[in-house]
Write an enzyme that holds these catalytic residues in place. Structure first.
Site, PDB file in Angstrom:
ATOM      1  N   SER A 184       0.479  -1.456  -0.077  1.00 17.92           N
ATOM      2  CA  SER A 184      -0.069  -0.224  -0.115  1.00 17.92           C
ATOM      3  C   SER A 184       1.301   0.812   0.042  1.00 17.92           C
ATOM      4  CB  SER A 184      -0.978  -0.014   1.054  1.00 17.92           C
ATOM      5  OG  SER A 184      -1.854   0.853   1.411  1.00 17.92           O
ATOM      6  N   ASP A 240      -9.821  -4.654  -5.254  1.00 20.93           N
ATOM      7  CA  ASP A 240      -9.072  -3.346  -3.780  1.00 20.93           C
ATOM      8  C   ASP A 240     -10.484  -2.224  -4.669  1.00 20.93           C
ATOM      9  OD1 ASP A 240      -7.728  -1.997  -2.539  1.00 20.93           O
ATOM     10  OD2 ASP A 240      -5.710  -2.602  -3.028  1.00 20.93           O
ATOM     11  N   HIS A 250      -7.870  -5.099  -0.627  1.00 21.43           N
ATOM     12  CA  HIS A 250      -6.980  -4.599  -0.562  1.00 21.43           C
ATOM     13  C   HIS A 250      -5.876  -5.522   1.026  1.00 21.43           C
ATOM     14  CE1 HIS A 250      -4.351  -1.563   0.273  1.00 21.43           C
ATOM     15  NE2 HIS A 250      -4.432  -0.924   1.055  1.00 21.43           N
TER      16      HIS A 250
END
Length: 190
Positions: A76, A131, A163
């Site tokens: 991320s 995601d 995610h």
């Protein structure tokens, strides 16, 4: 992620006020104005973290690790941070990995790469198609833009992955790491 011949360092982002959470304190690498790919980057907080992470790279170099034996990456925001660090400040690293990550459309990374004439570190990128926080299309756009600017890239797509990380992704990353950082043959003293 343990390797017999590789030291792995897991730095943790500091706690800082995070604008997308109305300024509440969160453990994030840098601030964002909002979570999207079409707004300006919060370059002051990105550059501040790049300096701190550069200190970490410099410490490893002082301990005898050459930059061509250093990989950086993350998940991320960590992957976004790694792309800023490598492609703006350390273009001689062994490689970069970015998992469920993206760069903004007007990223300072793209501007830095437009002026680059050297060989760039390979990018290993993974992203799940489901995601909902960091859209797959953002990761895909990032990959295409970096490739167009001379970065050797691979994008590994994971259908129905949100995610998060999964075992297959981690195994593919581990294989890539071993390819980039093989066991060095012992130097002969002849």
């Amino acid at each position: 992620m343990a390797f017999q011949h590789i030291k792995v360092i897991y730095p943790t982002a500091p706690a800082r006020p995070y604008t997308p959470m109305n300024g509440a304190t969160s453990t994030v690498w840098f601030d964002r104005y909002k979570i999207c790919n079409d707004c300006p980057e919060h370059i002051e907080s990105i550059d501040s973290m790049c300096q701190g992470l550069t200190d970490l790279i410099n410490n490893e170099m002082k301990n005898g690790i050459t930059k061509d034996r250093i990989l950086i990456g993350g998940f991320s925001m960590g992957g976004g941070m790694a792309m800023h660090l490598a492609y703006r400040f350390h273009q001689d690293l062994a490689g970069v990995f970015a998992l469920s990550s993206f760069l903004n459309k007007d990223s300072a990374v793209y501007e830095a790469l437009k002026r680059n004439e050297s060989v760039l570190p390979e990018l290993f990128q993974c992203h799940g198609t489901a995601d909902e926080l960091v859209l797959y299309s953002w990761g895909e756009e990032t990959n295409k833009m970096l490739k167009s600017l001379g970065v050797p890239t691979s994008l590994h797509t994971f259908p129905n992955l949100n995610h998060e990380l999964n075992r297959t992704e981690i195994e593919e990353l581990k294989t890539w790491i071993l390819k980039k950082l093989p066991i060095e043959a012992e130097k002969s003293n002849e």
